[in-house]
Design a protein around this motif. Structure first.
Motif, mmCIF file in Angstrom:
data_model
loop_
_atom_site.group_PDB
_atom_site.id
_atom_site.type_symbol
_atom_site.label_atom_id
_atom_site.label_comp_id
_atom_site.label_asym_id
_atom_site.label_seq_id
_atom_site.Cartn_x
_atom_site.Cartn_y
_atom_site.Cartn_z
ATOM 1 N N THR A 92 0.830 -1.029 -0.114
ATOM 2 C CA THR A 92 0.105 -0.207 -0.086
ATOM 3 C C THR A 92 0.849 1.358 -0.043
ATOM 4 O O THR A 92 1.702 1.392 0.788
ATOM 5 C CB THR A 92 -0.800 0.079 1.147
ATOM 6 N N HIS A 93 0.660 2.125 -0.912
ATOM 7 C CA HIS A 93 1.365 3.357 -0.742
ATOM 8 C C HIS A 93 0.299 4.684 -0.598
ATOM 9 O O HIS A 93 -0.730 4.745 -1.345
ATOM 10 C CB HIS A 93 2.068 3.561 -2.307
ATOM 11 N N ILE A 94 0.726 5.323 0.154
ATOM 12 C CA ILE A 94 -0.037 6.546 0.642
ATOM 13 C C ILE A 94 1.014 7.674 0.218
ATOM 14 O O ILE A 94 2.034 7.880 0.603
ATOM 15 C CB ILE A 94 -0.382 6.739 2.125
ATOM 16 N N SER A 95 0.328 8.726 -0.772
ATOM 17 C CA SER A 95 1.045 9.828 -0.981
ATOM 18 C C SER A 95 0.035 11.246 -0.705
ATOM 19 O O SER A 95 -1.084 11.169 -0.839
ATOM 20 C CB SER A 95 1.277 9.792 -2.578
ATOM 21 N N THR A 96 0.683 12.103 -0.329
ATOM 22 C CA THR A 96 0.046 13.497 -0.218
ATOM 23 C C THR A 96 0.589 14.475 -1.310
ATOM 24 O O THR A 96 1.872 14.579 -1.415
ATOM 25 C CB THR A 96 0.237 14.091 1.350
ATOM 26 N N TYR A 97 -0.185 15.264 -1.502
ATOM 27 C CA TYR A 97 0.169 16.395 -2.601
ATOM 28 C C TYR A 97 -0.420 17.777 -2.384
ATOM 29 O O TYR A 97 -1.418 17.815 -2.004
ATOM 30 C CB TYR A 97 -0.022 15.953 -4.026
ATOM 31 N N PHE A 98 0.352 18.740 -2.608
ATOM 32 C CA PHE A 98 -0.141 20.366 -2.708
ATOM 33 C C PHE A 98 0.088 20.549 -4.043
ATOM 34 O O PHE A 98 1.186 20.398 -4.692
ATOM 35 C CB PHE A 98 0.710 20.988 -1.657
ATOM 36 N N GLY A 99 -1.199 21.148 -4.642
ATOM 37 C CA GLY A 99 -1.016 21.527 -6.040
ATOM 38 C C GLY A 99 -1.495 22.694 -6.344
ATOM 39 O O GLY A 99 -2.294 23.345 -5.461
ATOM 40 N N LEU A 100 -1.037 23.252 -7.545
ATOM 41 C CA LEU A 100 -1.589 24.418 -8.063
ATOM 42 C C LEU A 100 -2.117 24.304 -9.457
ATOM 43 O O LEU A 100 -1.201 23.714 -10.187
ATOM 44 C CB LEU A 100 -0.866 25.825 -7.820
ATOM 45 N N ALA A 101 -3.159 24.481 -10.117
ATOM 46 C CA ALA A 101 -3.595 24.062 -11.242
ATOM 47 C C ALA A 101 -4.779 25.256 -11.877
ATOM 48 O O ALA A 101 -5.160 25.904 -11.091
ATOM 49 C CB ALA A 101 -4.347 22.924 -11.404
ATOM 50 N N GLY A 102 -4.731 25.293 -13.209
ATOM 51 C CA GLY A 102 -5.729 26.115 -13.818
ATOM 52 C C GLY A 102 -6.800 25.195 -14.059
ATOM 53 O O GLY A 102 -6.551 23.972 -14.219
ATOM 54 N N PHE A 103 -7.869 25.810 -14.179
ATOM 55 C CA PHE A 103 -9.165 25.176 -14.583
ATOM 56 C C PHE A 103 -10.097 26.021 -15.430
ATOM 57 O O PHE A 103 -10.124 27.114 -15.663
ATOM 58 C CB PHE A 103 -9.860 24.644 -13.220
ATOM 59 N N VAL A 104 -10.942 25.280 -15.988
ATOM 60 C CA VAL A 104 -12.118 25.714 -16.823
ATOM 61 C C VAL A 104 -13.353 24.784 -16.614
ATOM 62 O O VAL A 104 -13.238 23.733 -16.520
ATOM 63 C CB VAL A 104 -11.706 25.602 -18.274
#
Length: 108
Positions: A92-104
């Motif tokens: 089992t792999h647990i990953s956390t991410y902080f992200g910044l994205a553009g959206f439409v």
């Protein structure tokens, strides 16, 4: 490298309007992930690992107003936090991410 596909649901706490807004949201998804490793230039076999994936996400969509009367199309940026869990028979792999994205976003 890896390939991943997921399907889920998204909940906005505030209804989008044709103004600048901050729209907090929650998202939950489930899917499939395949990870492939390669030996590079050495003559060795590649390996492939398959996982069930579960993803939860929280963030805020910083929405800009639609221009020229288009009240069903919005765009902006989204800072978010994501927790992804990938599970197969061996690990089992647990990953956390902080992200910044553009959206439409298009409201039908």
């Amino acid at each position: 490298n890896y390939q991943q596909v997921s399907l889920g649901a998204n909940y906005h706490f505030i209804k989008p309007e044709n103004t600048a807004q901050a729209l907090p949201y929650l998202s939950a998804r489930a899917g499939y992930k395949q990870v492939k490793t390669y030996a590079g230039l050495q003559p060795a076999p590649s390996n492939s690992y398959n996982y069930a994936v579960f993803i939860t996400e929280a963030g805020v969509r910083i929405k800009l107003p639609a221009s020229k009367g288009k009240k069903n199309c919005y765009y902006g940026i989204t800072p978010s936090y994501q927790l992804a869990t990938a599970i197969n028979k061996q690990e089992t792999h647990i990953s956390t991410y902080f992200g910044l994205a553009g959206f439409v976003m298009i409201d039908f």
